[in-house]
Design a protein around this motif. Structure first.
Motif, PDB file in Angstrom:
ATOM      1  N   THR A  31      29.989  71.729  70.107  1.00 32.58           N
ATOM      2  CA  THR A  31      30.110  72.879  70.995  1.00 32.58           C
ATOM      3  C   THR A  31      30.367  74.169  70.241  1.00 32.58           C
ATOM      4  O   THR A  31      30.164  75.243  70.784  1.00 32.58           O
ATOM      5  CB  THR A  31      31.230  72.659  72.023  1.00 32.58           C
ATOM      6  OG1 THR A  31      32.458  72.410  71.331  1.00 32.58           O
ATOM      7  CG2 THR A  31      30.901  71.508  72.940  1.00 32.58           C
ATOM      8  N   THR A  32      30.797  74.090  68.987  1.00 34.38           N
ATOM      9  CA  THR A  32      31.041  75.289  68.199  1.00 34.38           C
ATOM     10  C   THR A  32      29.710  75.893  67.777  1.00 34.38           C
ATOM     11  O   THR A  32      28.955  75.286  67.026  1.00 34.38           O
ATOM     12  CB  THR A  32      31.881  74.967  66.944  1.00 34.38           C
ATOM     13  OG1 THR A  32      33.074  74.325  67.349  1.00 34.38           O
ATOM     14  CG2 THR A  32      32.191  76.224  66.164  1.00 34.38           C
ATOM     15  N   GLY A  33      29.412  77.067  68.279  1.00 32.06           N
ATOM     16  CA  GLY A  33      28.162  77.733  67.940  1.00 32.06           C
ATOM     17  C   GLY A  33      26.939  77.180  68.639  1.00 32.06           C
ATOM     18  O   GLY A  33      25.814  77.574  68.324  1.00 32.06           O
ATOM     19  N   GLN A  34      27.138  76.286  69.581  1.00 35.98           N
ATOM     20  CA  GLN A  34      26.016  75.636  70.258  1.00 35.98           C
ATOM     21  C   GLN A  34      25.151  76.643  71.021  1.00 35.98           C
ATOM     22  O   GLN A  34      23.928  76.595  70.928  1.00 35.98           O
ATOM     23  CB  GLN A  34      26.552  74.575  71.211  1.00 35.98           C
ATOM     24  CG  GLN A  34      25.510  73.672  71.806  1.00 35.98           C
ATOM     25  CD  GLN A  34      26.139  72.631  72.695  1.00 35.98           C
ATOM     26  OE1 GLN A  34      26.884  72.976  73.612  1.00 35.98           O
ATOM     27  NE2 GLN A  34      25.880  71.373  72.429  1.00 35.98           N
ATOM     28  N   GLY A  35      25.793  77.538  71.743  1.00 38.57           N
ATOM     29  CA  GLY A  35      25.043  78.525  72.522  1.00 38.57           C
ATOM     30  C   GLY A  35      24.197  79.425  71.637  1.00 38.57           C
ATOM     31  O   GLY A  35      23.037  79.700  71.941  1.00 38.57           O
ATOM     32  N   LEU A  36      24.785  79.863  70.533  1.00 47.05           N
ATOM     33  CA  LEU A  36      24.051  80.721  69.602  1.00 47.05           C
ATOM     34  C   LEU A  36      22.884  79.974  68.971  1.00 47.05           C
ATOM     35  O   LEU A  36      21.787  80.521  68.818  1.00 47.05           O
ATOM     36  CB  LEU A  36      24.987  81.250  68.515  1.00 47.05           C
ATOM     37  CG  LEU A  36      24.365  82.198  67.501  1.00 47.05           C
ATOM     38  CD1 LEU A  36      23.782  83.419  68.192  1.00 47.05           C
ATOM     39  CD2 LEU A  36      25.406  82.615  66.476  1.00 47.05           C
ATOM     40  N   ALA A  37      23.094  78.714  68.630  1.00 42.61           N
ATOM     41  CA  ALA A  37      22.022  77.912  68.034  1.00 42.61           C
ATOM     42  C   ALA A  37      20.867  77.723  69.017  1.00 42.61           C
ATOM     43  O   ALA A  37      19.700  77.852  68.646  1.00 42.61           O
ATOM     44  CB  ALA A  37      22.559  76.556  67.586  1.00 42.61           C
ATOM     45  N   ARG A  39      20.119  79.667  71.527  1.00 41.41           N
ATOM     46  CA  ARG A  39      19.496  80.990  71.684  1.00 41.41           C
ATOM     47  C   ARG A  39      18.529  81.265  70.541  1.00 41.41           C
ATOM     48  O   ARG A  39      17.406  81.714  70.763  1.00 41.41           O
ATOM     49  CB  ARG A  39      20.583  82.059  71.733  1.00 41.41           C
ATOM     50  CG  ARG A  39      20.068  83.464  71.880  1.00 41.41           C
ATOM     51  CD  ARG A  39      21.239  84.458  71.925  1.00 41.41           C
ATOM     52  NE  ARG A  39      20.793  85.787  72.160  1.00 41.41           N
ATOM     53  CZ  ARG A  39      20.544  86.672  71.190  1.00 41.41           C
ATOM     54  NH1 ARG A  39      20.703  86.332  69.928  1.00 41.41           N
ATOM     55  NH2 ARG A  39      20.133  87.881  71.489  1.00 41.41           N
ATOM     56  N   GLN A  40      18.954  81.011  69.320  1.00 39.11           N
ATOM     57  CA  GLN A  40      18.109  81.253  68.156  1.00 39.11           C
ATOM     58  C   GLN A  40      16.857  80.387  68.179  1.00 39.11           C
ATOM     59  O   GLN A  40      15.772  80.838  67.817  1.00 39.11           O
ATOM     60  CB  GLN A  40      18.887  81.028  66.864  1.00 39.11           C
ATOM     61  CG  GLN A  40      19.943  82.078  66.595  1.00 39.11           C
ATOM     62  CD  GLN A  40      19.364  83.470  66.531  1.00 39.11           C
ATOM     63  OE1 GLN A  40      19.538  84.256  67.449  1.00 39.11           O
ATOM     64  NE2 GLN A  40      18.656  83.774  65.475  1.00 39.11           N
TER      65      GLN A  40
END
Length: 69
Positions: A31-37, A39-40
């Protein structure tokens, strides 16, 4: 019923994000950085539309098939 316009962007993008999460095993449980990953991945796999218009410099057409490859 016509299904077009900006009001359709949210459910389409949410569906693409769900597909990416299910297809990219390295994102499962992280879940750490999942949204950003996610999105990218989605932005990086988008198609550049032909023509010009407002926002043409960074515009992308969502390509869910490419996002899960």
């Amino acid at each position: 019923m016509d299904l077009w316009g900006t009001y359709m962007a949210t459910p389409v993008a949410a569906g693409a994000a769900a597909l990416v999460l299910s297809a990219v095993s390295s994102l499962t449980g992280n879940t750490t950085g999942q949204g950003l990953a996610v999105r990218q991945i989605i932005l990086g796999s988008g198609d550049v539309p032909s023509g010009g218009g407002a926002g043409a410099g960074f515009a992308r057409r969502l390509n869910a098939s490419a996002a899960v490859r």
